[in-house]
Design a protein around this motif. Structure first.
Motif, PDB file in Angstrom:
ATOM      1  N   GLU A  83       0.843  -1.118  -0.005  1.00 33.99           N
ATOM      2  CA  GLU A  83      -0.028   0.097   0.059  1.00 33.99           C
ATOM      3  C   GLU A  83       0.921   1.276  -0.284  1.00 33.99           C
ATOM      4  O   GLU A  83       0.386   2.194  -0.737  1.00 33.99           O
ATOM      5  CB  GLU A  83      -0.877  -0.119   1.215  1.00 33.99           C
ATOM      6  N   LYS A  84       2.106   1.278   0.661  1.00 38.17           N
ATOM      7  CA  LYS A  84       2.959   2.263   0.809  1.00 38.17           C
ATOM      8  C   LYS A  84       3.676   2.392  -0.558  1.00 38.17           C
ATOM      9  O   LYS A  84       3.896   3.273  -1.078  1.00 38.17           O
ATOM     10  CB  LYS A  84       3.673   2.186   1.810  1.00 38.17           C
ATOM     11  N   ALA A  85       4.497   1.206  -0.997  1.00 39.87           N
ATOM     12  CA  ALA A  85       5.364   1.115  -2.018  1.00 39.87           C
ATOM     13  C   ALA A  85       5.188   0.093  -3.015  1.00 39.87           C
ATOM     14  O   ALA A  85       5.482  -1.164  -2.620  1.00 39.87           O
ATOM     15  CB  ALA A  85       6.983   1.337  -1.480  1.00 39.87           C
ATOM     16  N   LYS A  86       4.504   0.313  -4.140  1.00 39.11           N
ATOM     17  CA  LYS A  86       4.649  -0.693  -5.169  1.00 39.11           C
ATOM     18  C   LYS A  86       5.606  -1.106  -5.907  1.00 39.11           C
ATOM     19  O   LYS A  86       5.697  -0.951  -7.056  1.00 39.11           O
ATOM     20  CB  LYS A  86       3.287  -0.458  -6.008  1.00 39.11           C
ATOM     21  N   HIS A  87       6.799  -1.131  -5.368  1.00 38.81           N
ATOM     22  CA  HIS A  87       7.994  -1.319  -6.047  1.00 38.81           C
ATOM     23  C   HIS A  87       8.276  -2.889  -6.706  1.00 38.81           C
ATOM     24  O   HIS A  87       7.683  -3.741  -5.785  1.00 38.81           O
ATOM     25  CB  HIS A  87       9.481  -1.006  -5.202  1.00 38.81           C
ATOM     26  N   VAL A  88       8.853  -3.038  -7.696  1.00 41.87           N
ATOM     27  CA  VAL A  88       8.810  -4.610  -8.239  1.00 41.87           C
ATOM     28  C   VAL A  88       9.551  -5.419  -7.368  1.00 41.87           C
ATOM     29  O   VAL A  88       9.227  -6.489  -7.329  1.00 41.87           O
ATOM     30  CB  VAL A  88       9.460  -4.339  -9.606  1.00 41.87           C
ATOM     31  N   LYS A  89      10.539  -4.783  -6.630  1.00 45.53           N
ATOM     32  CA  LYS A  89      11.168  -5.896  -5.605  1.00 45.53           C
ATOM     33  C   LYS A  89      10.511  -6.262  -4.461  1.00 45.53           C
ATOM     34  O   LYS A  89      10.390  -7.523  -4.038  1.00 45.53           O
ATOM     35  CB  LYS A  89      12.516  -5.029  -5.021  1.00 45.53           C
ATOM     36  N   VAL A  90       9.320  -5.385  -4.163  1.00 49.12           N
ATOM     37  CA  VAL A  90       8.386  -5.885  -3.175  1.00 49.12           C
ATOM     38  C   VAL A  90       7.526  -6.924  -3.693  1.00 49.12           C
ATOM     39  O   VAL A  90       7.074  -8.009  -2.889  1.00 49.12           O
ATOM     40  CB  VAL A  90       7.839  -4.643  -2.665  1.00 49.12           C
TER      41      VAL A  90
END
Length: 717
Positions: A582-589
């Motif tokens: 919800e806070k960071a939709k980075h590809v690594k996440v």
């Protein structure tokens, strides 16, 4: 060897013609000049007016002549053509009356000349010489006296006057002239030399000695004293020679004076007297005697007498008192002497002194080069002389960096640390070690910068001395004046080893208070609670941390999730991943979330996560991230999936196309248009499920098909 003058006959003729042209000022017409009339010679002015500049004559023939002339032949021919010098004819005067007339005429001429040019001493000397040649000594003496009345301080007149008296054997008259000369001009040493020499030649040694004694009262130069000593030595008056040397030393208290006296005694084989002069020089002159040349002479004297111990003592004394840069030859001689006469310990001492000499030179050039001080201190530590080691460290730490900037202090602060370690471990003096640490802490400008290693070393020293309260005071002082992360970590580590967990919590709370944005402080605090199995406290710390604005929040999230996974709290970990997305939709996440589900065996959830990630990046038009997700998905299906899902993922894989685009360079002038800087290649991905890419894919398929057919046709042909 003969020197060949390679000048051709034609070249000589050409040079003579050019010289003639320069004399007449007329040059032949230039055949290349169309404006010059035929057969007419032009003057220099005409050539200058036509062309604006003089024409440089060209060499017509520079080839070597068939007949060569040597320099030796030229010299012989030049001497053959020289003329004899003109000699004045001899004049004979047969009668007395004619002689008297001649004398009268010449005297009249001389009198007129000295009357017209009274100050010109050459006329007086010629006049006196003429009278002397006529054996008119009285008249010549009168001329000299008149000349001395004109210029009584002229040394040439005195010398010519005395020369005349001595030549004609008027000894008493010569003495009178010498007395007048020495009394009038006592600082002219030539008078004293000739006067004393005359008396010595005449055998009047007492008079010569008296002359020298009068001369010495005027404090003459060193050569005068040396001449006096040589006179007494010729007279074989050794006691008088010693008296002269003593007076000479009183007049010139220098090293050279003592050395001359010592060498005199050495020639007489009086070794004790010679040694006494050398010792007197060191005793009476003090620092003036600290000269390399003097000690080398003294040492060579003792070597001749085979006094080995005396030589060694002299070497050591000289090297201790003479500056290193002025005793290089003395030091090399000492090394050679110890190699010949010394034992192992003495040779090692010589090598050690040589290394000291080198370090002293380097330190004199740049006292702020702390690497030289480190090497010098290690050298002295190998000797075990505590006083000398302390002296080196004190000299080193006295060179405080002139600029209060941390890069200039980094090497300097290690001198203090090494000094403290030496006092603690080698010298076994904890009191001095504590003083060194306190002085170092007081010296550092902590308001601008500090050194954590210095505080930590002092605190660890207190621990080794079993002074825990002192160590805590050091850490507390450091945290209060200049808090650093290394200081907090070292303080926590000490309290952990002492199992003071409450103190550790207080330190971490202060750590977080000071470095609130530092992710590591939160992570380490939470790990401490995990170590103590306080899981709720650890979760509370992580919860507070993830709500802060940290420098690296991803590390906190990763540590939090890893903690839940390690405790097999998969639902909590899944919720944390959802909160993180919800806070960071980075590809690594996304990939980490999928990897987590894969490890616990949830294949369907893995596909769901990857599908959601793919759709998210598709909607955001992020091609690079879509490709990364598809690669991870393809790898997953290849490893644990079936064919249906594998084909489904392969159908989504994009086509990779290489393209080119212009690159512009920014200009320094504001408002100017950017300039073209060339072309660059980049890759573009075309996905099958994009509507915009359908037409492009069809065109690419047709182009690929056409290219394949062309290759087949080429093969058939």
């Amino acid at each position: 060897m003969q020197i060949i003058c390679a000048i051709s006959t034609a070249g000589v003729i050409s040079i003579m013609e050019k010289l003639e042209e320069l004399k007449t000022g007329v040059y032949p017409a230039d055949p290349n000049d169309p404006n010059a009339p035929e057969g007419k010679q032009m003057s220099i002015e005409e050539q200058y007016s036509q062309k604006g500049k003089m024409k440089v004559p060209k060499a017509r023939n520079i080839t070597a002549a068939p007949r060569q002339v040597t320099a030796e032949q030229l010299i012989v021919e030049s001497q053959a053509h020289t003329q004899d010098p003109v000699q004045r004819p001899e004049q004979w005067i047969p009668g007395d009356e004619e002689l008297m007339d001649y004398k009268l005429r010449r005297r009249t001429e001389f009198e007129n000349s000295v009357r017209r040019q009274r100050i010109h001493m050459g006329n007086w000397l010629k006049y006196a010489k003429w009278e002397e040649n006529l054996s008119e000594i009285e008249r010549a003496r009168s001329v000299y006296e008149r000349a001395l009345e004109v210029d009584p301080r002229n040394t040439t007149i005195y010398l010519k006057y005395v020369e005349m008296e001595m030549k004609n054997k008027y000894t008493n008259h010569a003495r009178n002239v010498w007395e007048r000369a020495c009394r009038t001009l006592p600082m002219v040493e030539q008078f004293w030399y000739k006067y004393a020499y005359m008396e010595e030649v005449l055998g009047n040694y007492a008079n010569a000695r008296e002359i020298f004694q009068k001369w010495m009262t005027w404090k003459p130069s060193k050569n005068a004293w040396w001449a006096y000593m040589k006179f007494e030595e010729r007279m074989k008056e050794i006691d008088n020679c010693r008296k002269v040397f003593n007076e000479y030393i009183d007049a010139y208290p220098e090293v050279e004076s003592y050395v001359k006296a010592a060498k005199f005694e050495e020639r007489l084989r009086k070794r004790d007297n010679a040694r006494e002069y050398y010792q007197l020089a060191i005793k009476e002159l003090g620092e003036k005697s600290l000269d390399e040349k003097f000690f080398m002479q003294f040492i060579n004297f003792e070597k001749k007498n085979k006094e080995t111990e005396r030589v060694r003592v002299l070497y050591q004394f000289a090297l201790e008192h003479i500056p290193k840069e002025k005793a290089r030859r003395l030091y090399d001689s000492y090394i050679q002497f110890e190699k010949e006469h010394g034992d192992k310990d003495s040779i090692e001492l010589v090598v050690l002194n040589k290394r000291r000499h080198i370090y002293e030179d380097e330190i004199a050039k740049d006292p702020f080069n702390y690497d030289n001080w480190f090497d010098y201190a290690r050298l002295e530590e190998s000797t075990g002389d505590l006083d000398r080691i302390r002296e080196i460290y004190e000299r080193a730490i006295a060179n405080v960096p002139p600029i209060e900037e941390k890069p200039h202090w980094k090497r300097y602060i290690f001198l203090w640390l090494n000094y403290a370690v030496f006092e603690e471990l080698t010298a076994k003096s904890s009191t001095r070690a504590r003083q060194v640490c306190e002085q170092a802490i007081q010296l550092v400008p902590h308001a601008k910068f500090t050194f954590s290693k210095l505080w930590v070393h002092y605190a660890q020293f207190c621990v080794r001395q079993k002074d825990l309260e002192g160590a805590r005071r050091v850490y507390g002082n450091a945290i209060g004046r200049c808090p650093r992360e290394k200081i907090f970590k070292a303080y926590v580590e000490m309290e952990l080893q002492l199992t003071n967990f409450d103190r550790c919590r207080k330190i971490y709370e202060k750590y977080i208070e000071v470095f609130r944005e530092a992710s590591n402080s939160w992570i380490q605090y939470a790990r401490l609670e995990l170590t103590l199995e306080e899981y709720d406290r650890a979760r509370a710390i992580f919860e507070i941390a993830v709500e802060q604005s940290l420098d690296m929040p991803e590390n906190v999230w990763k540590a939090y999730i890893d903690t839940e996974i390690n405790m097999n709290e998969f639902d909590r970990a899944r919720k944390l991943y959802e909160r993180l997305l919800e806070k960071a939709k980075h590809v690594k996440v996304w990939l980490s979330y999928a990897e987590f589900e894969k490890e616990i065996g949830e294949k369907s959830r893995v596909r769901t996560i990857l599908s959601e990630a793919y759709e998210y990046f598709k909607n955001e038009d992020m091609s690079e991230e879509r490709v990364i997700v598809l690669d991870a998905w393809l790898k997953f299906e290849t490893t644990v999936g079936d064919k249906q899902h594998l084909d489904y993922v392969k159908a989504k894989m994009p086509a990779k196309i290489k393209k080119r685009r212009k690159v512009t360079a920014a200009t320094q002038q504001p408002g100017a248009e950017p300039e073209e800087a060339g072309w660059e290649e980049y890759y573009e991905y075309i996905f099958p499920d994009d509507k915009k890419s359908q037409k492009t894919l069809k065109i690419l398929e047709k182009a690929y098909k056409w290219k394949k057919e062309q290759k087949k046709d080429d093969v058939n042909k």
